[in-house]
Design a protein around this motif. Structure first.
Motif, PDB file in Angstrom:
ATOM      1  N   ILE A   2       6.222   7.756   0.986  1.00 60.46           N
ATOM      2  CA  ILE A   2       5.828   6.403   0.571  1.00 60.46           C
ATOM      3  C   ILE A   2       5.732   6.355  -0.941  1.00 60.46           C
ATOM      4  O   ILE A   2       5.130   7.236  -1.552  1.00 60.46           O
ATOM      5  N   PRO A   3       6.312   5.345  -1.588  1.00 60.43           N
ATOM      6  CA  PRO A   3       6.230   5.243  -3.059  1.00 60.43           C
ATOM      7  C   PRO A   3       4.782   5.171  -3.525  1.00 60.43           C
ATOM      8  O   PRO A   3       4.055   4.230  -3.195  1.00 60.43           O
ATOM      9  N   PHE A   4       4.384   6.182  -4.278  1.00 59.79           N
ATOM     10  CA  PHE A   4       2.992   6.316  -4.724  1.00 59.79           C
ATOM     11  C   PHE A   4       2.557   5.133  -5.583  1.00 59.79           C
ATOM     12  O   PHE A   4       1.531   4.503  -5.344  1.00 59.79           O
ATOM     13  N   MET A   5       3.369   4.805  -6.588  1.00 63.90           N
ATOM     14  CA  MET A   5       3.003   3.736  -7.510  1.00 63.90           C
ATOM     15  C   MET A   5       2.974   2.388  -6.811  1.00 63.90           C
ATOM     16  O   MET A   5       2.124   1.535  -7.099  1.00 63.90           O
ATOM     17  N   PHE A   6       3.886   2.185  -5.879  1.00 62.45           N
ATOM     18  CA  PHE A   6       3.936   0.916  -5.160  1.00 62.45           C
ATOM     19  C   PHE A   6       2.658   0.678  -4.363  1.00 62.45           C
ATOM     20  O   PHE A   6       2.143  -0.445  -4.306  1.00 62.45           O
ATOM     21  N   VAL A   7       2.129   1.728  -3.743  1.00 57.46           N
ATOM     22  CA  VAL A   7       0.911   1.593  -2.946  1.00 57.46           C
ATOM     23  C   VAL A   7      -0.273   1.211  -3.829  1.00 57.46           C
ATOM     24  O   VAL A   7      -1.079   0.332  -3.478  1.00 57.46           O
ATOM     25  N   ILE A   8      -0.401   1.868  -4.987  1.00 61.80           N
ATOM     26  CA  ILE A   8      -1.525   1.559  -5.883  1.00 61.80           C
ATOM     27  C   ILE A   8      -1.430   0.127  -6.386  1.00 61.80           C
ATOM     28  O   ILE A   8      -2.423  -0.618  -6.410  1.00 61.80           O
ATOM     29  N   ILE A   9      -0.237  -0.292  -6.799  1.00 58.96           N
ATOM     30  CA  ILE A   9      -0.056  -1.667  -7.277  1.00 58.96           C
ATOM     31  C   ILE A   9      -0.356  -2.655  -6.165  1.00 58.96           C
ATOM     32  O   ILE A   9      -0.993  -3.699  -6.394  1.00 58.96           O
ATOM     33  N   LEU A  10       0.068  -2.350  -4.935  1.00 62.17           N
ATOM     34  CA  LEU A  10      -0.194  -3.234  -3.807  1.00 62.17           C
ATOM     35  C   LEU A  10      -1.693  -3.343  -3.533  1.00 62.17           C
ATOM     36  O   LEU A  10      -2.204  -4.445  -3.255  1.00 62.17           O
ATOM     37  N   LEU A  11      -2.417  -2.232  -3.630  1.00 66.99           N
ATOM     38  CA  LEU A  11      -3.865  -2.268  -3.430  1.00 66.99           C
ATOM     39  C   LEU A  11      -4.549  -3.131  -4.484  1.00 66.99           C
ATOM     40  O   LEU A  11      -5.449  -3.924  -4.162  1.00 66.99           O
ATOM     41  N   LEU A  12      -4.131  -2.984  -5.736  1.00 67.67           N
ATOM     42  CA  LEU A  12      -4.746  -3.752  -6.813  1.00 67.67           C
ATOM     43  C   LEU A  12      -4.428  -5.236  -6.695  1.00 67.67           C
ATOM     44  O   LEU A  12      -5.258  -6.088  -7.031  1.00 67.67           O
ATOM     45  N   VAL A  13      -3.230  -5.561  -6.215  1.00 68.10           N
ATOM     46  CA  VAL A  13      -2.856  -6.971  -6.053  1.00 68.10           C
ATOM     47  C   VAL A  13      -3.612  -7.595  -4.882  1.00 68.10           C
ATOM     48  O   VAL A  13      -4.079  -8.735  -4.960  1.00 68.10           O
ATOM     49  N   LEU A  28      -1.562   9.358 -17.026  1.00 66.80           N
ATOM     50  CA  LEU A  28      -0.264   8.691 -17.142  1.00 66.80           C
ATOM     51  C   LEU A  28      -0.125   7.565 -16.117  1.00 66.80           C
ATOM     52  O   LEU A  28       0.373   6.471 -16.438  1.00 66.80           O
ATOM     53  N   THR A  29      -0.567   7.821 -14.890  1.00 68.75           N
ATOM     54  CA  THR A  29      -0.483   6.795 -13.842  1.00 68.75           C
ATOM     55  C   THR A  29      -1.329   5.585 -14.195  1.00 68.75           C
ATOM     56  O   THR A  29      -0.874   4.432 -14.095  1.00 68.75           O
ATOM     57  N   GLU A  30      -2.572   5.827 -14.597  1.00 61.54           N
ATOM     58  CA  GLU A  30      -3.448   4.719 -14.968  1.00 61.54           C
ATOM     59  C   GLU A  30      -2.910   3.963 -16.170  1.00 61.54           C
ATOM     60  O   GLU A  30      -2.966   2.724 -16.216  1.00 61.54           O
ATOM     61  N   SER A  31      -2.370   4.694 -17.136  1.00 60.73           N
ATOM     62  CA  SER A  31      -1.841   4.047 -18.330  1.00 60.73           C
ATOM     63  C   SER A  31      -0.641   3.170 -17.998  1.00 60.73           C
ATOM     64  O   SER A  31      -0.484   2.069 -18.541  1.00 60.73           O
ATOM     65  N   PHE A  32       0.208   3.646 -17.095  1.00 57.87           N
ATOM     66  CA  PHE A  32       1.363   2.851 -16.697  1.00 57.87           C
ATOM     67  C   PHE A  32       0.923   1.579 -15.978  1.00 57.87           C
ATOM     68  O   PHE A  32       1.460   0.485 -16.229  1.00 57.87           O
ATOM     69  N   ILE A  33      -0.080   1.696 -15.096  1.00 57.64           N
ATOM     70  CA  ILE A  33      -0.584   0.517 -14.387  1.00 57.64           C
ATOM     71  C   ILE A  33      -1.218  -0.458 -15.369  1.00 57.64           C
ATOM     72  O   ILE A  33      -1.017  -1.684 -15.277  1.00 57.64           O
ATOM     73  N   SER A  34      -1.999   0.058 -16.317  1.00 51.70           N
ATOM     74  CA  SER A  34      -2.605  -0.812 -17.325  1.00 51.70           C
ATOM     75  C   SER A  34      -1.551  -1.421 -18.238  1.00 51.70           C
ATOM     76  O   SER A  34      -1.686  -2.554 -18.691  1.00 51.70           O
ATOM     77  N   PHE A  35      -0.492  -0.662 -18.520  1.00 48.77           N
ATOM     78  CA  PHE A  35       0.597  -1.187 -19.336  1.00 48.77           C
ATOM     79  C   PHE A  35       1.249  -2.390 -18.657  1.00 48.77           C
ATOM     80  O   PHE A  35       1.694  -3.336 -19.318  1.00 48.77           O
ATOM     81  N   LEU A  36       1.283  -2.378 -17.320  1.00 48.94           N
ATOM     82  CA  LEU A  36       1.838  -3.500 -16.567  1.00 48.94           C
ATOM     83  C   LEU A  36       0.862  -4.666 -16.446  1.00 48.94           C
ATOM     84  O   LEU A  36       1.234  -5.724 -15.943  1.00 48.94           O
ATOM     85  N   GLY A  37      -0.375  -4.447 -16.901  1.00 52.23           N
ATOM     86  CA  GLY A  37      -1.363  -5.512 -16.829  1.00 52.23           C
ATOM     87  C   GLY A  37      -2.148  -5.535 -15.542  1.00 52.23           C
ATOM     88  O   GLY A  37      -2.831  -6.524 -15.253  1.00 52.23           O
ATOM     89  N   LEU A  38      -2.105  -4.458 -14.747  1.00 48.97           N
ATOM     90  CA  LEU A  38      -2.802  -4.409 -13.461  1.00 48.97           C
ATOM     91  C   LEU A  38      -3.963  -3.425 -13.466  1.00 48.97           C
ATOM     92  O   LEU A  38      -4.526  -3.142 -12.410  1.00 48.97           O
ATOM     93  N   GLY A  39      -4.304  -2.917 -14.624  1.00 48.36           N
ATOM     94  CA  GLY A  39      -5.368  -1.920 -14.711  1.00 48.36           C
ATOM     95  C   GLY A  39      -6.737  -2.548 -14.853  1.00 48.36           C
ATOM     96  O   GLY A  39      -7.062  -3.549 -14.210  1.00 48.36           O
ATOM     97  N   VAL A  40      -7.555  -1.961 -15.712  1.00 47.56           N
ATOM     98  CA  VAL A  40      -8.931  -2.423 -15.893  1.00 47.56           C
ATOM     99  C   VAL A  40      -8.936  -3.816 -16.504  1.00 47.56           C
ATOM    100  O   VAL A  40      -8.011  -4.218 -17.211  1.00 47.56           O
ATOM    101  N   GLN A  41     -10.008  -4.559 -16.221  1.00 50.78           N
ATOM    102  CA  GLN A  41     -10.134  -5.926 -16.693  1.00 50.78           C
ATOM    103  C   GLN A  41     -10.984  -5.988 -17.950  1.00 50.78           C
ATOM    104  O   GLN A  41     -11.843  -5.142 -18.184  1.00 50.78           O
TER     105      GLN A  41
END
Length: 308
Positions: free
Chosen positions: A152-163, A240-253
Motif C-alpha cells: 500500500i502506498p505509504f504516503m497516500f495513506v497518510i495524506i488520506l488520513l489527514l484529508v 523527511l516524510t513530515e516535511s514533504f507532507i508539510s511542503f504540500l500544505g497538509l502538515g501542522v496548522q
C-alpha cells in the motif's frame, strides 16, 4: 639449575597485580564510535540543535506568533534580512520573526521524527520478535500481512488520513509511526529466527518459561544493537516524510509550523529576493538529517561484530 625464588615470587606478584580486563560488546562499540569523527560530530550537531530548539526562545525578542507591523512587506524591498528590533534571522512576508519560527519548526520536526520512530520501533520490534519466535503458520500469516501493508502506498495513506480526519499533529505522529514499523518488523523477525536457537533460549524453554517472557527477556535485549541503529536511521526518514507532507500544505496548522512548512514558504518567495526565508530553515533541516545519518552510520559500524 637453581631457581631464584625471590625473583619468581616477585614475578608472580606482578602478574597477579596485572588484571586482564575483558571487553564487552558495548564497551567495544563505545570505543569504536568515539573514534568515528563523523559520528561524534553528528552527535555534537544534534545536541546543539536540540538545545537551541528547546532553550533558544529565551534569546528571542519576538514570539513565533507576534507580528512586527513596522517591517510587513519590507523583506522583498530591502533584499536582505531585517535584523532590527531583534529579528536575528529576519522576518517573513507577514512580519513574523523567522528566528522563533525556525526554532519552533525544528522542535516540531524533531518531535515527529523521534515520537514516530519510537512508535515504529516498539510496534515493529514486538511484532517481528513474536513472529520469528513462534514460527510456523503464525509466522507466515504475520509476514504476509506485512507484505500486503508494504504494497500500500505509504504516503497516500497518510495524506488520506489527514484529508479525512483533518490536519492534526497527533494524527500526524500516529499515522507516520504506525505505518513505518513494517521494515523494522522484517528486520527483527530475521534476527529472531537465528536467536531462538541459542542455548540460553533453549534453556529457558526447558525450564518452562512462557514464550512471551522469553521474547521480552532474552530475544529483545539481544536485538537492542540493530534496533538502535535502525532507529537512528528511521528518525531522518520520519522528518523527511513530515516535511514533504508539510511542503504540500497538509502538515501542522498555524500558528504551529515545521521545517517543511517553512521551506515551502521560503521556496514561494525566493523569486522576490528573500533567499534567507528559505536558507535558515533549510540549513537546520540539512544539518539535522546529515547528523542523524552520521550517527546511524557510526552506530552501525561500532556494533558490527565483524569489526571487533
Amino acid at each position: 639449575m637453581v631457581v631464584d625464588t625471590v625473583d619468581m615470587k616477585g614475578l608472580s606478584d606482578r602478574l597477579a597485580a596485572t588484571e586482564v580486563k575483558g571487553r564487552s560488546l558495548w564497551a567495544d562499540a563505545r570505543r569504536r564510535f568515539i573514534r568515528n569523527k563523523a559520528a561524534v560530530a553528528g552527535v555534537i550537531v544534534l545536541v546543539a540543535i536540540a538545545l537551541l530548539s528547546i532553550f533558544g526562545d529565551a534569546l528571542a525578542v519576538w514570539t513565533n506568533e507576534e507580528i512586527d507591523f513596522n517591517v510587513i512587506g519590507q523583506a522583498a524591498q530591502l533584499g536582505y534580512p531585517s535584523i532590527e528590533n531583534g529579528h536575528y534571522f529576519g522576518t517573513d512576508d507577514l512580519g513574523r520573526d523567522l528566528y522563533s519560527r525556525t526554532l519552533q519548526g525544528t522542535r516540531i520536526s524533531l518531535m515527529v521524527g523521534i515520537v514516530g520512530s519510537f512508535i515504529a520501533v516498539i510496534v515493529g520490534t514486538l511484532y517481528g520478535a513474536i513472529s520469528g519466535y513462534v514460527g510456523g503458520r503464525t509466522d507466515q500469516i504475520m509476514m504476509r500481512i506485512v507484505d500486503i501493508l508494504l504494497a500500500i502506498p505509504f504516503m497516500f495513506v497518510i495524506i488520506l488520513l489527514l484529508v479525512m480526519f483533518g490536519r492534526s499533529i497527533f494524527l500526524l505522529f500516529l499515522g507516520i509511526g504506525l505505518l513505518s514499523w513494517l521494515n523494522m518488523a522484517r528486520i527483527v523477525r530475521g534476527q529472531t529466527l537465528s536467536l531462538k536457537h541459542k542455548e540460553y533460549v533453549e534453556a529457558a524453554q526447558a525450564t518452562g518459561v512462557a514464550g512471551f517472557v522469553i521474547v521480552l527477556r532474552h530475544i529483545v535485549p539481544n536485538l537492542l544493537g540493530i534496533v538502535a541503529v535502525y532507529a537512528t536511521l528511521l528518525v531522518p526518514e520520519m522528518i523527511l516524510t513530515e516535511s514533504f507532507i508539510s511542503f504540500l500544505g497538509l502538515g501542522v496548522q498555524e500558528p504551529l509550523t515545521s521545517l517543511g512548512a517553512l521551506i515551502s514558504e521560503g521556496a514561494k518567495t525566493i523569486l522576490y529576493g528573500t533567499i534567507w526565508q528559505l536558507a535558515y530553515p533549510l540549513a537546520f533541516f540539512v544539518l539535522t538529517l546529515f547528523a542523524f545519518f552520521f550517527v546511524g552510520d557510526g552506530l552501525r559500524d561500532a556494533l558490527d561484530p565483524k569489526d571487533r
